[in-house]
Design an enzyme around this catalytic site. Structure first.
Site, PDB file in Angstrom:
ATOM      1  N   SER A   9      -3.091   3.803  15.014  1.00 53.95           N
ATOM      2  CA  SER A   9      -3.269   2.495  14.370  1.00 53.95           C
ATOM      3  C   SER A   9      -2.720   1.396  15.276  1.00 53.95           C
ATOM      4  O   SER A   9      -1.520   1.394  15.597  1.00 53.95           O
ATOM      5  CB  SER A   9      -2.511   2.448  13.041  1.00 53.95           C
ATOM      6  OG  SER A   9      -2.336   1.096  12.642  1.00 53.95           O
ATOM      7  N   ASP A  36      -6.224  -1.884  11.272  1.00 53.34           N
ATOM      8  CA  ASP A  36      -5.725  -2.198   9.924  1.00 53.34           C
ATOM      9  C   ASP A  36      -5.842  -3.674   9.580  1.00 53.34           C
ATOM     10  O   ASP A  36      -5.082  -4.490  10.077  1.00 53.34           O
ATOM     11  CB  ASP A  36      -4.239  -1.798   9.833  1.00 53.34           C
ATOM     12  CG  ASP A  36      -4.060  -0.319   9.630  1.00 53.34           C
ATOM     13  OD1 ASP A  36      -3.225   0.286  10.328  1.00 53.34           O
ATOM     14  OD2 ASP A  36      -4.756   0.249   8.762  1.00 53.34           O
ATOM     15  N   MET A  38      -5.401  -6.669   6.966  1.00 52.46           N
ATOM     16  CA  MET A  38      -4.616  -6.980   5.756  1.00 52.46           C
ATOM     17  C   MET A  38      -4.775  -8.463   5.427  1.00 52.46           C
ATOM     18  O   MET A  38      -4.667  -9.303   6.323  1.00 52.46           O
ATOM     19  CB  MET A  38      -3.141  -6.657   6.015  1.00 52.46           C
ATOM     20  CG  MET A  38      -2.908  -5.206   6.351  1.00 52.46           C
ATOM     21  SD  MET A  38      -1.171  -4.911   6.762  1.00 52.46           S
ATOM     22  CE  MET A  38      -1.279  -3.190   7.243  1.00 52.46           C
ATOM     23  N   HIS A  67      -9.997  -0.118   8.665  1.00 53.49           N
ATOM     24  CA  HIS A  67      -9.399   0.071   7.333  1.00 53.49           C
ATOM     25  C   HIS A  67      -9.109  -1.306   6.761  1.00 53.49           C
ATOM     26  O   HIS A  67      -8.184  -1.978   7.202  1.00 53.49           O
ATOM     27  CB  HIS A  67      -8.103   0.889   7.505  1.00 53.49           C
ATOM     28  CG  HIS A  67      -7.337   1.088   6.248  1.00 53.49           C
ATOM     29  ND1 HIS A  67      -6.015   1.487   6.267  1.00 53.49           N
ATOM     30  CD2 HIS A  67      -7.683   0.977   4.944  1.00 53.49           C
ATOM     31  CE1 HIS A  67      -5.586   1.600   5.001  1.00 53.49           C
ATOM     32  NE2 HIS A  67      -6.581   1.292   4.190  1.00 53.49           N
ATOM     33  N   MET A  69      -7.715  -3.543   4.036  1.00 55.45           N
ATOM     34  CA  MET A  69      -6.838  -3.633   2.873  1.00 55.45           C
ATOM     35  C   MET A  69      -6.951  -5.069   2.365  1.00 55.45           C
ATOM     36  O   MET A  69      -6.064  -5.912   2.569  1.00 55.45           O
ATOM     37  CB  MET A  69      -5.388  -3.287   3.258  1.00 55.45           C
ATOM     38  CG  MET A  69      -5.207  -1.813   3.585  1.00 55.45           C
ATOM     39  SD  MET A  69      -3.802  -1.465   4.621  1.00 55.45           S
ATOM     40  CE  MET A  69      -4.550  -1.750   6.231  1.00 55.45           C
ATOM     41  N   MET A 141      -3.856   7.332   1.412  1.00 56.11           N
ATOM     42  CA  MET A 141      -2.672   6.604   1.873  1.00 56.11           C
ATOM     43  C   MET A 141      -1.427   7.407   1.504  1.00 56.11           C
ATOM     44  O   MET A 141      -1.198   7.699   0.328  1.00 56.11           O
ATOM     45  CB  MET A 141      -2.610   5.219   1.235  1.00 56.11           C
ATOM     46  CG  MET A 141      -3.691   4.255   1.689  1.00 56.11           C
ATOM     47  SD  MET A 141      -3.783   4.089   3.469  1.00 56.11           S
ATOM     48  CE  MET A 141      -2.168   3.403   3.806  1.00 56.11           C
ATOM     49  N   ASP A 179      -3.067   8.680   6.122  1.00 52.54           N
ATOM     50  CA  ASP A 179      -2.610   7.469   6.803  1.00 52.54           C
ATOM     51  C   ASP A 179      -1.253   7.006   6.277  1.00 52.54           C
ATOM     52  O   ASP A 179      -1.140   6.585   5.132  1.00 52.54           O
ATOM     53  CB  ASP A 179      -3.661   6.367   6.541  1.00 52.54           C
ATOM     54  CG  ASP A 179      -3.363   5.076   7.256  1.00 52.54           C
ATOM     55  OD1 ASP A 179      -4.124   4.119   7.060  1.00 52.54           O
ATOM     56  OD2 ASP A 179      -2.366   5.012   8.009  1.00 52.54           O
TER      57      ASP A 179
END
Ligand code: DX5
Ligand code: ZN
Length: 219
Positions: A9, A36, A38, A67, A69, A141, A179
């Site tokens: 990551s 990632d 966010m 990913h 989020m 997760m 993850d």
């Protein structure tokens, strides 16, 4: 059981030398690059987004494992695929209904990427079962989403095993990715439960020997 794939990551990368760090993990044997996103709303942190993905997606040969989020994944699915996501994984908890989950999966496939669905630690694994025939990947997760460097939540092991059994019993092709808090020890336990892909941020990027760290997850 096949050897696991490794997806470092870049949330844990050195952002003053992001290109060098991407090159470093690729040369060290990483299979996927875990990206990632966010939004500071779905999770209590803000990371990076479309311009950064656009900038790096084609600079390496690894699979772009994105990913998100974020709230409202339906609004952004197309843009993340067009920015370079090969796998685009969104959160079950960010959708208001099962039909919205199916809508986002269909959008991701429509624009040419593989679709992943992620669940937070407190969400029962059974919530993803209705979508498995449409999903390319489930991301379990093993930490509360939002930050790297957290400790592995051990209840995740039971979730992985239940998903592995359900996938095998129903001859489904969906990959299982885990993850959060993954290192040599937790990876070994997860592999016994049937994981296909490991995300690892701090374990890889803080390692003295990145190649050895990645090799230790290829089990
Ligand atoms: C957390 C992210 C994870 C995190 C993993 O919200 O989804 O991918 O970066 O970091 P480590 O491996 O350090 O737990
Ligand atoms: Zn992640």
């Amino acid at each position: 059981m096949k050897t696991a794939l490794v997806a470092p990551s870049i949330l844990s990368a050195n952002f003053t030398h992001l290109g060098d760090d991407i090159k470093r993990i690729q040369e060290a044997g990483a299979d996927w690059l875990h990206f990632d996103v966010m939004d500071g709303h779905f999770v209590p942190n803000i990371s990076f987004g479309l311009p950064v993905l656009q900038g790096i997606a084609k600079t390496h040969n690894m699979v772009n494992d994105v990913h998100i989020m974020i709230d409202n994944p339906r609004e952004y699915a197309q843009r993340f695929v067009e920015a370079g996501a090969d796998y685009l994984t969104f959160h079950y908890e960010a959708c208001g209904s099962d039909s919205e989950v199916f809508e986002v999966i269909d959008l991701i496939h429509k624009y040419g990427a593989k679709a992943g669905l992620s669940i937070k630690p407190k969400t029962p694994i059974e919530k993803v079962f209705p979508f498995l025939n449409s999903l390319d990947l489930v991301l379990i997760m093993s930490v509360e989403p939002g930050f790297g460097g957290q400790s592995f939540i051990r209840d995740s092991l039971g979730k992985i095993l239940r998903l592995r059994n359900y996938i095998d019993e129903n001859e489904i092709k969906t990959l299982i990715e885990v993850d959060g808090g993954i290192n040599e020890q937790t990876a070994r336990e997860c592999k016994q439960m049937g994981v296909d892909v490991f995300v690892a941020g701090s374990y890889v990027f803080n390692a003295e020997d990145v190649k050895a760290a990645i090799r230790s997850l290829k089990i």
